[in-house]
Design a protein around this motif. Structure first.
Motif, PDB file in Angstrom:
ATOM      1  N   ALA A   1       0.872  -1.279   0.237  1.00 22.52           N
ATOM      2  CA  ALA A   1       0.061  -0.320  -0.023  1.00 22.52           C
ATOM      3  C   ALA A   1       0.808   1.386   0.045  1.00 22.52           C
ATOM      4  O   ALA A   1       0.635   2.191  -0.708  1.00 22.52           O
ATOM      5  N   LEU A   2       1.926   1.415   0.811  1.00 17.83           N
ATOM      6  CA  LEU A   2       2.806   2.491   1.068  1.00 17.83           C
ATOM      7  C   LEU A   2       3.443   2.738  -0.219  1.00 17.83           C
ATOM      8  O   LEU A   2       3.710   3.538  -0.805  1.00 17.83           O
ATOM      9  N   THR A   3       4.082   1.565  -1.111  1.00 12.70           N
ATOM     10  CA  THR A   3       4.690   1.789  -2.464  1.00 12.70           C
ATOM     11  C   THR A   3       3.632   2.283  -3.199  1.00 12.70           C
ATOM     12  O   THR A   3       4.342   3.233  -4.162  1.00 12.70           O
ATOM     13  N   LEU A   4       2.583   1.951  -3.285  1.00 10.26           N
ATOM     14  CA  LEU A   4       1.570   2.461  -4.384  1.00 10.26           C
ATOM     15  C   LEU A   4       1.475   3.914  -4.008  1.00 10.26           C
ATOM     16  O   LEU A   4       1.110   4.692  -5.075  1.00 10.26           O
ATOM     17  N   ARG A   5       1.143   4.491  -3.023  1.00 14.05           N
ATOM     18  CA  ARG A   5       1.033   5.652  -2.422  1.00 14.05           C
ATOM     19  C   ARG A   5       2.149   6.620  -2.430  1.00 14.05           C
ATOM     20  O   ARG A   5       1.991   7.447  -3.170  1.00 14.05           O
ATOM     21  N   ALA A   6       3.298   5.997  -2.235  1.00  9.62           N
ATOM     22  CA  ALA A   6       4.350   7.432  -2.253  1.00  9.62           C
ATOM     23  C   ALA A   6       5.093   7.116  -3.513  1.00  9.62           C
ATOM     24  O   ALA A   6       5.671   8.164  -4.101  1.00  9.62           O
ATOM     25  N   VAL A   7       5.522   5.950  -4.208  1.00  8.41           N
ATOM     26  CA  VAL A   7       6.310   5.529  -5.158  1.00  8.41           C
ATOM     27  C   VAL A   7       5.254   5.705  -6.384  1.00  8.41           C
ATOM     28  O   VAL A   7       5.648   6.374  -7.427  1.00  8.41           O
ATOM     29  N   GLY A   8       4.330   4.940  -6.512  1.00  7.42           N
ATOM     30  CA  GLY A   8       3.115   4.895  -7.521  1.00  7.42           C
ATOM     31  C   GLY A   8       2.563   6.171  -7.815  1.00  7.42           C
ATOM     32  O   GLY A   8       2.133   6.478  -8.719  1.00  7.42           O
ATOM     33  N   GLY A   9       2.377   6.986  -6.667  1.00  2.73           N
ATOM     34  CA  GLY A   9       1.649   8.130  -6.877  1.00  2.73           C
ATOM     35  C   GLY A   9       0.323   7.956  -6.847  1.00  2.73           C
ATOM     36  O   GLY A   9      -0.624   8.853  -7.085  1.00  2.73           O
TER      37      GLY A   9
ATOM     38  N   LEU B   1       6.898  -5.530  -5.453  1.00  2.00           N
ATOM     39  CA  LEU B   1       6.549  -5.375  -6.551  1.00  2.00           C
ATOM     40  C   LEU B   1       5.682  -6.684  -7.347  1.00  2.00           C
ATOM     41  O   LEU B   1       4.849  -6.394  -7.953  1.00  2.00           O
ATOM     42  N   TYR B   2       6.139  -7.853  -6.862  1.00  2.00           N
ATOM     43  CA  TYR B   2       5.755  -8.890  -7.462  1.00  2.00           C
ATOM     44  C   TYR B   2       4.185  -9.257  -7.033  1.00  2.00           C
ATOM     45  O   TYR B   2       3.214  -9.549  -7.478  1.00  2.00           O
ATOM     46  N   LEU B   3       4.043  -8.851  -5.417  1.00  2.00           N
ATOM     47  CA  LEU B   3       2.934  -8.877  -4.910  1.00  2.00           C
ATOM     48  C   LEU B   3       1.750  -7.848  -5.505  1.00  2.00           C
ATOM     49  O   LEU B   3       0.660  -8.066  -5.809  1.00  2.00           O
ATOM     50  N   VAL B   4       2.285  -6.593  -5.718  1.00  3.54           N
ATOM     51  CA  VAL B   4       1.699  -5.848  -6.467  1.00  3.54           C
ATOM     52  C   VAL B   4       1.131  -6.125  -7.944  1.00  3.54           C
ATOM     53  O   VAL B   4       0.147  -6.204  -8.154  1.00  3.54           O
ATOM     54  N   TYR B   5       1.953  -6.737  -8.529  1.00  2.70           N
ATOM     55  CA  TYR B   5       1.629  -7.461  -9.980  1.00  2.70           C
ATOM     56  C   TYR B   5       0.744  -8.569  -9.759  1.00  2.70           C
ATOM     57  O   TYR B   5      -0.309  -8.576 -10.546  1.00  2.70           O
ATOM     58  N   ALA B   6       1.072  -9.484  -8.842  1.00  2.07           N
ATOM     59  CA  ALA B   6      -0.135 -10.527  -8.658  1.00  2.07           C
ATOM     60  C   ALA B   6      -1.429 -10.144  -8.150  1.00  2.07           C
ATOM     61  O   ALA B   6      -2.267 -10.842  -8.310  1.00  2.07           O
ATOM     62  N   ALA B   7      -1.273  -8.950  -7.687  1.00  2.00           N
ATOM     63  CA  ALA B   7      -2.784  -8.317  -7.012  1.00  2.00           C
ATOM     64  C   ALA B   7      -3.770  -8.361  -8.203  1.00  2.00           C
ATOM     65  O   ALA B   7      -5.181  -8.211  -7.933  1.00  2.00           O
ATOM     66  N   GLY B   8      -3.316  -8.402  -9.509  1.00  2.00           N
ATOM     67  CA  GLY B   8      -4.250  -8.504 -10.615  1.00  2.00           C
ATOM     68  C   GLY B   8      -4.461  -7.289 -11.332  1.00  2.00           C
ATOM     69  O   GLY B   8      -3.690  -6.279 -11.263  1.00  2.00           O
ATOM     70  N   HIS B   9      -5.547  -7.301 -12.238  1.00  2.00           N
ATOM     71  CA  HIS B   9      -5.934  -6.045 -12.970  1.00  2.00           C
ATOM     72  C   HIS B   9      -7.205  -5.507 -12.808  1.00  2.00           C
ATOM     73  O   HIS B   9      -7.848  -5.044 -13.586  1.00  2.00           O
ATOM     74  N   GLY B  10      -7.562  -5.793 -11.530  1.00  2.00           N
ATOM     75  CA  GLY B  10      -9.213  -5.469 -11.165  1.00  2.00           C
ATOM     76  C   GLY B  10      -8.970  -3.892 -11.049  1.00  2.00           C
ATOM     77  O   GLY B  10      -8.078  -3.214 -10.656  1.00  2.00           O
ATOM     78  N   GLY B  11     -10.298  -3.429 -10.690  1.00  2.00           N
ATOM     79  CA  GLY B  11     -10.498  -2.015 -10.262  1.00  2.00           C
ATOM     80  C   GLY B  11     -10.103  -1.067 -11.192  1.00  2.00           C
ATOM     81  O   GLY B  11      -9.723  -1.344 -12.615  1.00  2.00           O
ATOM     82  N   ARG B  12     -10.087   0.377 -10.686  1.00  2.00           N
ATOM     83  CA  ARG B  12      -9.762   1.217 -11.646  1.00  2.00           C
ATOM     84  C   ARG B  12      -8.466   1.517 -12.196  1.00  2.00           C
ATOM     85  O   ARG B  12      -8.088   2.153 -12.947  1.00  2.00           O
ATOM     86  N   VAL B  13      -7.506   1.070 -11.228  1.00  2.00           N
ATOM     87  CA  VAL B  13      -6.210   1.088 -11.643  1.00  2.00           C
ATOM     88  C   VAL B  13      -5.510  -0.176 -12.120  1.00  2.00           C
ATOM     89  O   VAL B  13      -5.797  -1.370 -11.285  1.00  2.00           O
ATOM     90  N   ASP B  14      -4.856  -0.470 -13.054  1.00  2.00           N
ATOM     91  CA  ASP B  14      -4.307  -1.642 -13.436  1.00  2.00           C
ATOM     92  C   ASP B  14      -2.904  -2.001 -12.643  1.00  2.00           C
ATOM     93  O   ASP B  14      -1.890  -1.516 -13.024  1.00  2.00           O
ATOM     94  N   LEU B  15      -3.242  -2.867 -11.668  1.00  2.00           N
ATOM     95  CA  LEU B  15      -1.786  -2.667 -10.533  1.00  2.00           C
ATOM     96  C   LEU B  15      -0.779  -3.473 -11.562  1.00  2.00           C
ATOM     97  O   LEU B  15       0.354  -3.243 -11.229  1.00  2.00           O
ATOM     98  N   ALA B  16      -1.220  -4.451 -12.369  1.00  2.00           N
ATOM     99  CA  ALA B  16      -0.125  -4.993 -12.985  1.00  2.00           C
ATOM    100  C   ALA B  16       0.745  -4.210 -13.977  1.00  2.00           C
ATOM    101  O   ALA B  16       1.954  -4.113 -13.882  1.00  2.00           O
TER     102      ALA B  16
ATOM    103  N   ALA C   1       2.725  -2.080 -11.564  1.00  2.00           N
ATOM    104  CA  ALA C   1       4.187  -2.722 -11.193  1.00  2.00           C
ATOM    105  C   ALA C   1       5.316  -2.985 -12.114  1.00  2.00           C
ATOM    106  O   ALA C   1       6.579  -2.673 -11.808  1.00  2.00           O
ATOM    107  N   ILE C   2       4.945  -2.827 -13.304  1.00  2.00           N
ATOM    108  CA  ILE C   2       5.651  -2.884 -14.381  1.00  2.00           C
ATOM    109  C   ILE C   2       6.454  -1.700 -14.567  1.00  2.00           C
ATOM    110  O   ILE C   2       7.383  -1.460 -14.712  1.00  2.00           O
ATOM    111  N   ARG C   3       5.518  -0.606 -14.492  1.00  2.00           N
ATOM    112  CA  ARG C   3       6.101   0.720 -14.360  1.00  2.00           C
ATOM    113  C   ARG C   3       7.504   1.002 -13.054  1.00  2.00           C
ATOM    114  O   ARG C   3       8.630   1.391 -13.468  1.00  2.00           O
ATOM    115  N   LEU C   4       7.177   0.525 -12.163  1.00  2.00           N
ATOM    116  CA  LEU C   4       7.885   0.553 -10.882  1.00  2.00           C
ATOM    117  C   LEU C   4       9.192  -0.514 -11.278  1.00  2.00           C
ATOM    118  O   LEU C   4      10.255   0.034 -10.755  1.00  2.00           O
TER     119      LEU C   4
END
Length: 403
Positions: free
Chosen positions: A121-129, A175-190, A193-196
């Motif tokens: 969660a913190l990675t997506l918030r602080a690094v992913g923006g 980062l692998y956990l972020v990717y594995a979280a899937g492609h649901g929701g309004r944000v494509d986590l996969a 994760a690739i961007r990061l």
């Protein structure tokens, strides 16, 4: 960034600035949570000021404004003067610091004192923006729940100095956990994760970082074929391979080859090699299963306890054995895993697949139904129910022919 209009600064450019500015503030000894709060205030100010007075250097502007907010928050004239003197005395960040910002901030967010969920969660918030709402939507939890999770993570980091080398393995796992979280929701986590992961490979020469990026790219290339028009899961053997992204596959292969050239193989490189073999097959029948089995053997050899540490790989190897040596050999592999993995839905699903491969549709239907009863993911459960129904239908047809 100089001379451009701030009004033309798009969301992607702003998102790229956020982790760099936050990393600069934390490097200077600021508290993580306080620095992020100050940066958010600076971004609000930027939205007000930039359309009419765009800065020549947006990053320096944000650093300066956030720093002033931090100074004001101390409510001490002495502390304010001391902090301002420090800011003015410091040289601007050079190329090395800028290039290392993302890696530095990733390490901060992946601090070992945080739980894996908080690290993500913190990675997506602080690094992913991403906004708190975007992260909450991606993980299908209420925004208030995600806000509490992020707040707890920031409180856990309060007062810590980030001057020790971080654990790159933890960063890659997050980062692998972020990717594995899937492609649901309004944000494509996969995609996030690739961007990061791309940024991580620019900050380290570790081949496993490139292996991780290659694995993500090769799996993501198959995304367009993973669901049918009704949104139902389509398994790899039945996917329309013309929908696969060939450019993403080619990039993944190039990144993987670069990683393997270092001759320091790890989990992500091996999994990427397996994914590359799947992507290389024009049809399911052309899959190079002997090579895949060899790579799985290499993967499991990385640990003395593969069944407990990587059950998914152990089950995937049983499928490979089924294709190379025969379905019954694959089933014997699953028999040996019964005591440890027999209560998992994927163990039953693999057995269903191998029974189907062997032509025993009645046994396949039973195994798929058992897997469906244990599955917690709705889409996966529905898929297993359909496989069970299809196997029962095939068994009924066969029975009528034999009658």
């Amino acid at each position: 960034m100089t001379g451009g209009s701030a009004a033309g600064l798009d969301e992607g450019a702003i998102r790229a600035l956020v982790p760099r500015v936050l990393a600069t503030l934390v490097r200077r000894g600021e508290d993580f949570a306080a620095a992020e709060d100050a940066l958010q205030e600076a971004l609000v100010e930027a939205l007000r000021v930039w359309p009419d007075a765009p800065p020549r250097d947006p990053r320096a502007w944000l650093v300066a404004v956030a720093s002033r907010r931090l100074v004001d928050a101390r409510r001490s004239e002495t502390a304010r003067r001391r902090r301002e003197e420090t800011i003015h005395a410091r040289p601007g960040p050079g190329e090395t610091e800028e290039g290392d910002d993302t890696l530095f901030l990733l390490f901060c967010c992946c601090h070992p004192d945080l739980s894996p969920a908080s690290q993500v969660a913190l990675t997506l918030r602080a690094v992913g923006g991403l906004t708190t709402k975007e992260i909450a939507d991606a993980f299908f939890v209420p925004e208030a729940t995600m806000a509490q999770r992020i707040s707890r993570a920031k409180r856990a980091l309060a007062g810590r100095r980030f001057d020790q080398p971080g654990d790159l393995a933890v960063v890659m796992r997050v980062l692998y956990l972020v990717y594995a979280a899937g492609h649901g929701g309004r944000v494509d986590l996969a995609a996030e994760a690739i961007r990061l992961a791309r940024q991580l490979t620019l900050a380290t020469d570790e081949p496993e970082a490139r292996g991780l990026l290659a694995l993500m790219l090769l799996n993501h290339a198959r995304l367009p074929a993973r669901l049918d028009a009704a949104g139902r899961i389509v398994t790899l053997d039945e996917q329309d391979r013309s929908l696969w992204d060939t450019r993403e596959t080619a990039e993944g292969v190039r990144v993987l080859q670069s990683a393997l050239a270092a001759e320091r193989r790890g989990r992500y490189q091996i999994e990427a090699a397996i994914a590359a073999l799947h992507n290389d097959a024009a049809t399911a029948e052309e899959t190079d299963w002997p090579q895949i089995l060899a790579w799985y053997d290499d993967l499991l050899a990385l640990t003395d306890d593969p069944i407990h540490l990587d059950p998914a790989a152990v089950l995937a190897r049983a499928v490979a054995v089924g294709h190379v040596l025969g379905p019954r050999d694959g089933l014997r592999e699953t028999d040996r895993l019964r005591d440890v993995l027999g209560d998992r839905h994927r163990w039953s699903a693999v057995r269903g697949y191998l029974f189907e491969l062997d032509g025993d549709h009645a046994a396949a239907a039973t195994a798929y139904a058992d897997a469906a009863s244990r599955a917690t993911n709705v889409a996966e459960r529905d898929h297993l129910i359909r496989r069970a129904a299809r196997a029962r239908a095939a068994s009924a047809v066969r029975s009528s022919r034999d009658a």
